[in-house]
Scaffold this active site. Structure first.
Site, PDB file in Angstrom:
ATOM      1  N   GLU A 227     -85.571 -57.254  53.150  1.00 58.93           N
ATOM      2  CA  GLU A 227     -84.176 -58.244  52.760  1.00 58.93           C
ATOM      3  C   GLU A 227     -83.087 -57.318  53.301  1.00 58.93           C
ATOM      4  O   GLU A 227     -83.059 -56.029  53.652  1.00 58.93           O
ATOM      5  CB  GLU A 227     -84.348 -58.520  51.487  1.00 58.93           C
ATOM      6  CG  GLU A 227     -85.487 -59.401  50.723  1.00 58.93           C
ATOM      7  CD  GLU A 227     -85.164 -60.810  51.551  1.00 58.93           C
ATOM      8  OE1 GLU A 227     -84.116 -60.840  52.349  1.00 58.93           O
ATOM      9  OE2 GLU A 227     -86.105 -61.600  51.270  1.00 58.93           O
TER      10      GLU A 227
ATOM     11  N   CYS B  97     -88.241 -64.998  52.266  1.00 63.41           N
ATOM     12  CA  CYS B  97     -89.110 -63.796  53.065  1.00 63.41           C
ATOM     13  C   CYS B  97     -89.216 -63.885  54.373  1.00 63.41           C
ATOM     14  O   CYS B  97     -89.595 -65.108  54.958  1.00 63.41           O
ATOM     15  CB  CYS B  97     -90.391 -63.633  52.387  1.00 63.41           C
ATOM     16  SG  CYS B  97     -91.288 -62.472  53.198  1.00 63.41           S
TER      17      CYS B  97
END
Length: 220
Positions: free
Chosen positions: A105, A2
């Site tokens: 992402e 992340c």
């Protein structure tokens, strides 16, 4: 992993949701492009009460001689967190909650261009990432720092990326914070299928200088 996320929940709502006492120096919200090394909202416990406080996103082990004294540790892998020298003490003693509205992402097209996706809850409420934290001080400079714990992605998110943050349900917050006995290790698993949804967003978010709600808007 992340490496970027968004947070839109106001601090007073966070304080109410987590039953935490808010600090006076919390970062401004909304922020649709939270990047490493900035101050982020976290919740920890001091044994008597929960505290909503700001921490630097980028864990600094005590042996770093400067904030850039080693690799930037924004994530801690669930599979190795208990053994890694940087994280093993924090995993046992210093865990925190990190609220978010969603996270980003990237995939790549056939030409190698980075294509961003925004991943958010399928239902109501924020995401709550599992985190670990560390106080760091050197030559009069002091920071409270943290990292987001990550695990293998569930089947749905793995279509975009093979890793994802460990996402905690409300019933798990107390256990992760150490308020509800042992067993925090059992929480470091992928989110249940169906709890997250995702969509493509504009490549503007590829820049850490980009801002604004348009960053999370779907594109075709």
């Amino acid at each position: 992993m992340c490496g970027r996320f968004a947070v839109t929940l106001p601090p007073d709502a966070m304080a109410q949701l987590f039953e935490a006492v808010p600090a006076n120096d919390l970062p401004p919200v909304p922020n649709y492009n939270v990047c490493p090394t900035v101050q982020i909202h976290t919740i920890l416990t001091d044994g008597a009460a929960r505290r909503l406080t700001a921490m630097r996103w980028g864990f600094l082990p005590h042996w770093y001689k400067a904030t850039n004294g080693g690799p930037l540790l924004i994530n801690a892998r669930a599979e190795t967190i208990a053994e890694k020298p940087a994280f093993k003490a924090a995993c046992r003693e210093r865990r925190c909650l990190i609220p978010a509205s969603g996270f980003y992402e990237w995939t790549k097209d056939e030409d190698g261009n980075r294509l961003p996706w925004y991943i958010q809850p399928s239902g109501e409420g924020p995401l709550v990432f599992a985190g670990v934290w560390q106080d760091w001080e050197r030559d009069g400079e002091a920071h409270r720092t943290c990292a987001i714990v990550t695990c293998a992605a569930n089947d749905h998110v793995s279509k975009i990326h093979h890793r994802m943050p460990v996402i905690l349900s409300p019933e798990d917050w107390a256990k992760w914070l150490g308020e509800d006995g042992k067993g925090a290790a059992s929480l470091m698993v992928p989110a249940a299928e169906g709890t997250l949804t995702f969509h493509r967003v504009d490549t503007a978010v590829n820049s850490n200088r980009a801002s604004g709600e348009a960053l999370i808007e779907p594109i075709d």
